[in-house]
Design a protein around this motif. Structure first.
Motif, PDB file in Angstrom:
ATOM      1  N   GLY A  59       0.955  -1.074  -0.039  1.00 23.19           N
ATOM      2  CA  GLY A  59      -0.119  -0.017  -0.172  1.00 23.19           C
ATOM      3  C   GLY A  59       0.936   1.269  -0.073  1.00 23.19           C
ATOM      4  O   GLY A  59       2.142   1.418  -0.404  1.00 23.19           O
ATOM      5  N   GLU A  60       0.334   2.138   0.386  1.00 22.83           N
ATOM      6  CA  GLU A  60       1.026   3.553   0.629  1.00 22.83           C
ATOM      7  C   GLU A  60       2.088   3.424   1.737  1.00 22.83           C
ATOM      8  O   GLU A  60       1.805   2.967   2.921  1.00 22.83           O
ATOM      9  N   ILE A  61       3.410   3.905   1.448  1.00 24.34           N
ATOM     10  CA  ILE A  61       4.327   3.741   2.698  1.00 24.34           C
ATOM     11  C   ILE A  61       4.253   5.077   3.740  1.00 24.34           C
ATOM     12  O   ILE A  61       3.972   6.277   3.165  1.00 24.34           O
ATOM     13  N   ARG A  62       4.011   4.547   4.962  1.00 23.98           N
ATOM     14  CA  ARG A  62       3.789   5.405   5.944  1.00 23.98           C
ATOM     15  C   ARG A  62       4.858   5.929   6.746  1.00 23.98           C
ATOM     16  O   ARG A  62       5.479   7.012   7.079  1.00 23.98           O
ATOM     17  N   LYS A  63       5.677   4.840   7.044  1.00 24.38           N
ATOM     18  CA  LYS A  63       6.960   5.155   7.810  1.00 24.38           C
ATOM     19  C   LYS A  63       8.240   4.057   7.575  1.00 24.38           C
ATOM     20  O   LYS A  63       8.081   2.825   7.293  1.00 24.38           O
ATOM     21  N   VAL A  64       9.288   4.695   7.706  1.00 27.83           N
ATOM     22  CA  VAL A  64      10.418   4.014   7.393  1.00 27.83           C
ATOM     23  C   VAL A  64      11.405   4.174   8.604  1.00 27.83           C
ATOM     24  O   VAL A  64      11.848   5.062   9.135  1.00 27.83           O
ATOM     25  N   VAL A  65      11.813   3.055   9.058  1.00 28.13           N
ATOM     26  CA  VAL A  65      12.875   3.008  10.277  1.00 28.13           C
ATOM     27  C   VAL A  65      14.188   2.171   9.678  1.00 28.13           C
ATOM     28  O   VAL A  65      14.038   0.914   9.546  1.00 28.13           O
ATOM     29  N   ALA A  66      15.219   2.937   9.583  1.00 24.76           N
ATOM     30  CA  ALA A  66      16.357   2.285   9.142  1.00 24.76           C
ATOM     31  C   ALA A  66      17.401   2.392  10.002  1.00 24.76           C
ATOM     32  O   ALA A  66      17.650   3.706  10.580  1.00 24.76           O
ATOM     33  N   GLU A  67      18.244   1.651  10.171  1.00 24.85           N
ATOM     34  CA  GLU A  67      19.302   1.724  11.303  1.00 24.85           C
ATOM     35  C   GLU A  67      20.627   1.065  10.727  1.00 24.85           C
ATOM     36  O   GLU A  67      20.646  -0.052   9.976  1.00 24.85           O
ATOM     37  N   TYR A  68      21.613   1.550  11.270  1.00 28.11           N
ATOM     38  CA  TYR A  68      22.875   0.937  10.907  1.00 28.11           C
ATOM     39  C   TYR A  68      24.091   1.049  12.306  1.00 28.11           C
ATOM     40  O   TYR A  68      24.863   1.804  12.287  1.00 28.11           O
ATOM     41  N   PRO A  69      23.557   0.170  13.059  1.00 26.00           N
ATOM     42  CA  PRO A  69      24.420   0.357  14.351  1.00 26.00           C
ATOM     43  C   PRO A  69      25.591  -0.416  14.250  1.00 26.00           C
ATOM     44  O   PRO A  69      25.621  -1.815  13.952  1.00 26.00           O
ATOM     45  N   GLN A  70      26.939  -0.257  14.669  1.00 25.04           N
ATOM     46  CA  GLN A  70      27.959  -0.796  14.754  1.00 25.04           C
ATOM     47  C   GLN A  70      28.702  -0.432  16.238  1.00 25.04           C
ATOM     48  O   GLN A  70      28.248   0.457  16.713  1.00 25.04           O
ATOM     49  N   GLY A  71      29.782  -1.308  16.656  1.00 23.09           N
ATOM     50  CA  GLY A  71      30.236  -0.955  18.067  1.00 23.09           C
ATOM     51  C   GLY A  71      31.671  -0.732  17.734  1.00 23.09           C
ATOM     52  O   GLY A  71      32.472  -0.353  18.843  1.00 23.09           O
ATOM     53  N   TRP A  72      32.242  -1.044  16.782  1.00 21.74           N
ATOM     54  CA  TRP A  72      33.835  -1.223  16.624  1.00 21.74           C
ATOM     55  C   TRP A  72      34.764   0.125  16.978  1.00 21.74           C
ATOM     56  O   TRP A  72      35.724   0.065  17.371  1.00 21.74           O
ATOM     57  N   LEU A  73      33.858   1.285  16.794  1.00 16.78           N
ATOM     58  CA  LEU A  73      34.477   2.551  17.106  1.00 16.78           C
ATOM     59  C   LEU A  73      34.184   3.174  18.424  1.00 16.78           C
ATOM     60  O   LEU A  73      34.156   4.226  18.884  1.00 16.78           O
ATOM     61  N   SER A  74      33.915   2.359  19.637  1.00 13.84           N
ATOM     62  CA  SER A  74      33.547   2.897  20.937  1.00 13.84           C
ATOM     63  C   SER A  74      34.514   3.282  21.755  1.00 13.84           C
ATOM     64  O   SER A  74      34.360   3.710  22.874  1.00 13.84           O
ATOM     65  N   SER A  75      35.812   2.773  21.130  1.00 13.71           N
ATOM     66  CA  SER A  75      36.775   3.488  21.869  1.00 13.71           C
ATOM     67  C   SER A  75      37.648   4.394  20.864  1.00 13.71           C
ATOM     68  O   SER A  75      37.436   4.190  19.748  1.00 13.71           O
ATOM     69  N   PHE A  76      38.648   4.875  21.426  1.00 14.36           N
ATOM     70  CA  PHE A  76      39.599   5.635  20.487  1.00 14.36           C
ATOM     71  C   PHE A  76      40.321   5.160  19.823  1.00 14.36           C
ATOM     72  O   PHE A  76      42.023   5.183  19.971  1.00 14.36           O
ATOM     73  N   LEU A  77      40.116   4.199  18.940  1.00 15.51           N
ATOM     74  CA  LEU A  77      41.036   3.145  18.404  1.00 15.51           C
ATOM     75  C   LEU A  77      41.806   4.089  17.266  1.00 15.51           C
ATOM     76  O   LEU A  77      42.966   3.528  16.968  1.00 15.51           O
ATOM     77  N   GLU A  78      41.496   5.123  16.919  1.00 15.00           N
ATOM     78  CA  GLU A  78      42.187   5.836  15.685  1.00 15.00           C
ATOM     79  C   GLU A  78      43.539   6.344  16.382  1.00 15.00           C
ATOM     80  O   GLU A  78      44.520   6.591  15.633  1.00 15.00           O
ATOM     81  N   LYS A  79      43.552   6.794  17.673  1.00 15.99           N
ATOM     82  CA  LYS A  79      44.667   7.075  18.499  1.00 15.99           C
ATOM     83  C   LYS A  79      45.942   6.336  18.111  1.00 15.99           C
ATOM     84  O   LYS A  79      47.004   6.799  17.991  1.00 15.99           O
ATOM     85  N   ASP A  80      45.796   5.023  18.004  1.00 18.96           N
ATOM     86  CA  ASP A  80      46.951   3.882  17.928  1.00 18.96           C
ATOM     87  C   ASP A  80      47.055   3.888  16.354  1.00 18.96           C
ATOM     88  O   ASP A  80      47.973   2.894  15.960  1.00 18.96           O
ATOM     89  N   GLY A  81      46.182   4.572  15.485  1.00 21.50           N
ATOM     90  CA  GLY A  81      46.742   4.405  13.997  1.00 21.50           C
ATOM     91  C   GLY A  81      46.054   3.151  13.375  1.00 21.50           C
ATOM     92  O   GLY A  81      46.603   2.961  12.233  1.00 21.50           O
ATOM     93  N   GLN A  82      45.222   2.706  13.914  1.00 22.41           N
ATOM     94  CA  GLN A  82      44.411   1.424  13.331  1.00 22.41           C
ATOM     95  C   GLN A  82      43.983   2.162  11.882  1.00 22.41           C
ATOM     96  O   GLN A  82      43.412   2.827  11.947  1.00 22.41           O
ATOM     97  N   LYS A  83      44.327   1.284  10.842  1.00 24.01           N
ATOM     98  CA  LYS A  83      44.335   1.907   9.475  1.00 24.01           C
ATOM     99  C   LYS A  83      42.672   2.161   9.258  1.00 24.01           C
ATOM    100  O   LYS A  83      42.453   3.336   8.757  1.00 24.01           O
ATOM    101  N   GLN A  84      41.943   1.190   9.467  1.00 26.98           N
ATOM    102  CA  GLN A  84      40.521   1.292   8.934  1.00 26.98           C
ATOM    103  C   GLN A  84      39.765   2.584  10.126  1.00 26.98           C
ATOM    104  O   GLN A  84      39.037   3.426   9.522  1.00 26.98           O
ATOM    105  N   ALA A  85      40.200   2.567  11.248  1.00 23.94           N
ATOM    106  CA  ALA A  85      39.746   3.566  12.053  1.00 23.94           C
ATOM    107  C   ALA A  85      40.107   4.971  11.662  1.00 23.94           C
ATOM    108  O   ALA A  85      39.329   5.983  11.724  1.00 23.94           O
ATOM    109  N   ALA A  86      41.666   5.123  11.310  1.00 22.42           N
ATOM    110  CA  ALA A  86      42.406   6.219  11.228  1.00 22.42           C
ATOM    111  C   ALA A  86      41.839   7.148   9.990  1.00 22.42           C
ATOM    112  O   ALA A  86      41.464   8.129  10.291  1.00 22.42           O
TER     113      ALA A  86
END
Lengths: 377, 377, 377, 377
Positions: C150-177
């Motif tokens: 039918g007619e679209i009323r509501k869209v709920v889209a999410e993309y949660p990840q957790g891998w950057l929950s700490s300061f990973l880029e500080k140590d130069g991790q390439k993907q984070a950096a």
């Protein structure tokens, strides 16, 4: 209530299930074979001390002479297995309706004898194989019985638990102690305690009768006196096949009773730990998840539905559904009406069937897991 | 490649699994016993027509004389069961490494003979029991082998499918036709096709060896010539017990291969349809869901991990993992190095074991589901 | 291939996705801005060293003059965001078809400029918003587009990840950096990296266009330079509403991209971590779980289905599906045929839309999470 | 009991929840504003007709003069929202403890006034925000409060339902009619009915207080007078962020209340439809599924646990848990003891907070979804 005093488990469950729908009130009891403990338990429950008894015999004697206005409508027996037969017989013979926990008796012989007592007494006898109280189990039964699944081909029933994976009874843990003691539990351990639930569930949903079975029971925990695990192959009358797996050493399983029924047109699947859903599967359509409380379910099930879809009912409500139907029969009986034909609770016949199942399986296993015919009952 | 032409299923799977990691290229094939079809299939695959053959014999003859620079590193056999032995033997004896689909041969006798051929040839022989390529299956194996689960007590392995719930082979559907034909499939239907996967999975993860078994095979679809459902009780050497359920009439099941392993310390559970998760259960801690690609998994598994946690790998990647290890061995072999001891793929011994499993189960069932000792291999 | 050398992540994914269906071969590359690293990476991949380049400019110059028989059919760009535009423009202008990782460019201005370059070049440009390659996502799109919901009323889209929950880029991790560096990633962190996937998924399935949005972006990890979490309210043209949640600090989430679309007749739900299922919900029927590979799915999707129902395809196969369609277009282009109208891959227009989404959301957030109109593109 | 007569929903729920643990008995009521209906409802419930009243005023007048032995320990108010304040005030001022359904009043002004009445009366006032009665919700609260999750960063709370996806109130369906009527329901529809549950759940578990919010409420069904869907961005004091989604047009959703709380050390997730499980997630360990009834849960929760792990408790038991604590307080109060400090039920303060939430969200939405400060209460 007989049994169900301090430290007991299933007694409290019965009290909640019976009270939930505000149709019954607990007024008397012999809660323990230890008179003091019985009295203490009665006090815990705020009962009139004059109606708390030191033994069930005492209770039957005293209660049967009460005037009609005070008379018990029914008695609930929640003692360990070996203490079902005595009070059940006595109360039935004393003119009381009886609700009794499962398995019905200590052995098949007793069960058959009790069947005679029930018949002779003309009283209501309800066996609380509680899982059949689940609405979605009842819906599953409707689907099978109406032919929606076609001819039933295969039944896979399981009841794994893990709580007896170590030698718990050694330290006298009350629930473990009697369940693993052949003198109190009967010829089977896990098979009697939970295997019967799986069998009863399969029987209730499909109506299939066992033709023969081959049971391989095991005792994995050293020192244990009864089986703590078993797998059974089943051949049903009419050609369907089944497997049944019950275990109390399946570490990490809580009460993972579940069943899958495969038919020639469709299949179904139900899990006790998520009882509000019933999965229905088709050969060429997406599988469906039927939810408790919805309008597409059988209208017959309305009366077992307390709350709307999406608000989970659980174990206690299913137990309460057994009581709803027991009360319907008992109310008819005590008011002198005919018990409606469609009351839906497990009876002494289910009890006899269940005890035959236990005995047949134990026999099969003791013969080295040979096929054994299911007896005529 | 031998077999895998137009209309085939597993051939394309092998081609994808082998190509995925860019370590191999398809250059020659005898794709069908029908020479025209073989040539057409070769053309579909953009092969040089001079290396597309009308029969595997022709191919072996032509390819074995190629100069080293053009020489095939290995041959993949993806024909129906009854056509495994011939090409496998011929190519091994012609000096080729062989990757062969399962079950390894038509019967146990052939499997044992092939074992001799493999031994004599000194060539690599890889059997693609692909589910063992799943990373979380490998993790499960690590957990069992390291003692994390304690002593294994019970194994429950299942492989229900529903696609043969009607008489599909009647209309000549290609996949159904050969699988239900004793002349092509062997002594077993569903048991051979998918029951062996369940058995292989249990064997791979636990390392347990069958001491004896009791199999009740059924044919539910009228007119069908082989079993389409079966349940098996298993006794393992050392005291563990098992059940195995395989069915192709379990309506609504797709490829629901799954296994539960219960130990004395912990348990695990894995489902092929959601292969990136492994459930680990404990007696007194919350159950855990281990996810593919995470740092807490065994470092050994790194090489089977193409993408990060939460990005599902599936059936093809698991199949590709068999190839990763096969290639590791083959690369060593063709470069004259020693094949590393820790290569992890199913071998001719797994094939012989699987065929013994089929024969023992068929024998048990034909005796009325009696217990039969597992043979010494 | 441009980028994707040692230590990179997405380059290997592209190589697998492109190789999987045996339609393409990697023959040349500039794998790193560091010429030595590029050469080493080329060697890892067994490439002819003469076609491994120290820079993409060098590569474009050398490859464009190759004879037709050796000429690259397409170039894949898998560098960090800020290095998409340069090589994309150069290769398009040098007459190559281009497949480019997302987000398309560093900012919206570049994206619009690239759109002109694409148009002028007449070459194929494919943007690998890979999740739209999932078969069940395509089925979802079919359901929406056909009016089934039918007619679209509501869209709920999410993309949660957790891998950057700490300061990973500080140590130069390439993907984070690079992802947390405004100079390489662009104006947004988590929003650009994964929020765009959620937006693209919603857009692809529903076809809805954003009218305005209100974004509240956060940076929870101290020292981080870009957002690591954000929630967005969306108003679509035509009256539908949406929410979008993307986070890289959602501890324990792996790649939990998911979407729910609620219509006036039915609803649907899809989860990237279990991509083979699509849940469809109805007002008065049981919810359904549609499974990849089944006959009831749209016949159009057949070509994206490598293996039968119940055998999970995953992330790489979805990625491969983008390539299947890219190859269909490229094959047409290089053989001088017209590109079929129904090719199904993300284009430069999706790229421009995505960059506009990022810029609008960043603008909204920087204004204190005010509603901002979506620009005309 | 005030309200809860024939055709009502929540009244029966309260009766079950209160009866379940056999601590209370229903003895009087004004079940409907229609005196006849009230009397009929009383008869349905087997009450003494002399204690069934035609109006709550009549009931308060009659009951307050009963002798202590017959005196009501508490009154339960289960009328529609606009009829909470009147009876609550009257009964409190007449010296009764009050248990009241949510939301506490028609609007914030009333709620604040009621807060004064409660304070002045010195009586117990319990607001049945029932979902906080779930044991695993209480466990979630314990985890957050004990610091197990670290600093809370993000809260995602949802309550989608689908039952109002069509214009149900047009035909006078009782449940739909009052909920969508601004005169009876208040300023909000879905937001007041179920959005408040999501907010209360987030508040109960995390203790976070809203600093400001931005609410976009919608009415998708034509002719409807109140919102039937809404999404809200939340900023909590201290820096955490949140989103809240409530809808009654989310087709196929039953009562899918759920919450995710992301902390700096760990995260958790709970779903009302499967309330016995709590998922706990970690940055570098497998996620865990905590199950109700297990020994590893907080010992404080023992008293809310009726049955062992794996036997699901549901909505009614959670509701019963609110009553368990209400009874603990009331029992203390009626026996002249001090109400224990640790009683755990929602109070008038939660009610005021909830009404402020509704008013702030409605205000935000009516301003075009602008950020609005949460008021000081």
């Amino acid at each position: 209530m007989i049994g169900g005093g301090r430290g007991a488990f299933i007694g409290a469950v019965h009290r909640i299930a019976a009270a939930m729908d505000q149709q019954a009130e607990l007024v008397a009891g012999a809660f323990s074979s230890d008179a003091t403990r019985s009295r203490e338990s009665g006090a815990d429950l705020n009962l009139d001390p004059s109606r708390v008894y030191g033994s069930y015999e005492e209770m039957a004697a005293a209660e049967k002479d009460r005037p009609a206005s005070e008379r018990l409508d029914f008695v609930v027996i929640v003692t360990p297995n070996h203490q079902h037969f005595g009070p059940a017989k006595l109360f039935l013979e004393s003119g009381f309706n009886v609700i009794c926990d499962k398995p019905v008796t200590f052995d098949l012989r007793q069960a058959k004898e009790l069947r005679k007592v029930v018949a002779k007494s003309g009283k209501i006898f309800v066996l609380t194989h509680n899982y059949t109280g689940n609405v979605m189990v009842k819906q599953a039964r409707e689907l099978v019985r109406s032919g929606y699944l076609g001819e039933i081909r295969k039944v896979v029933a399981e009841y794994p638990q893990g709580w007896l994976s170590s030698f718990l009874e050694k330290d006298g843990q009350k629930q473990a102690a009697w369940r693993t003691d052949p003198k109190r539990s009967g010829a089977a351990g896990s098979l009697g305690d939970i295997g019967t639930h799986a069998e009863n569930l399969a029987h209730y949903i499909t109506g299939l009768e066992i033709e023969s079975l081959c049971a391989d029971l095991s005792t994995f925990v050293k020192g244990r006196l009864l089986d703590d695990d078993g797998s059974i192959l089943v051949r049903y009358k009419g050609g369907a096949k089944g497997t049944l797996f019950a275990s109390q050493i399946a570490i990490g399983e809580e009460n993972n009773l579940n069943i899958r029924v495969y038919g020639s047109k469709a299949s179904l699947e139900w899990h006790q730990e998520h009882p509000n859903q019933l999965v229905v599967k088709y050969p060429d359509q997406p599988r469906q998840v039927w939810g408790r409380g919805n309008g597409y379910l059988s209208p017959k099930l309305q009366k077992f539905t307390r709350i709307p879809a999406g608000h989970p009912e659980g174990y206690l409500e299913a137990f309460g559904n057994i009581y709803i139907e027991a009360f319907r029969a008992i109310r008819a009986a005590v008011t002198g009406k005919k018990v409606p034909k469609d009351v839906d609770y497990p009876t002494i016949d289910d009890g006899v069937y269940g005890m035959a199942f236990i005995e047949t399986a134990v026999k099969s296993s003791s013969l080295g897991a040979k096929w054994v015919k299911f007896p005529t009952l």
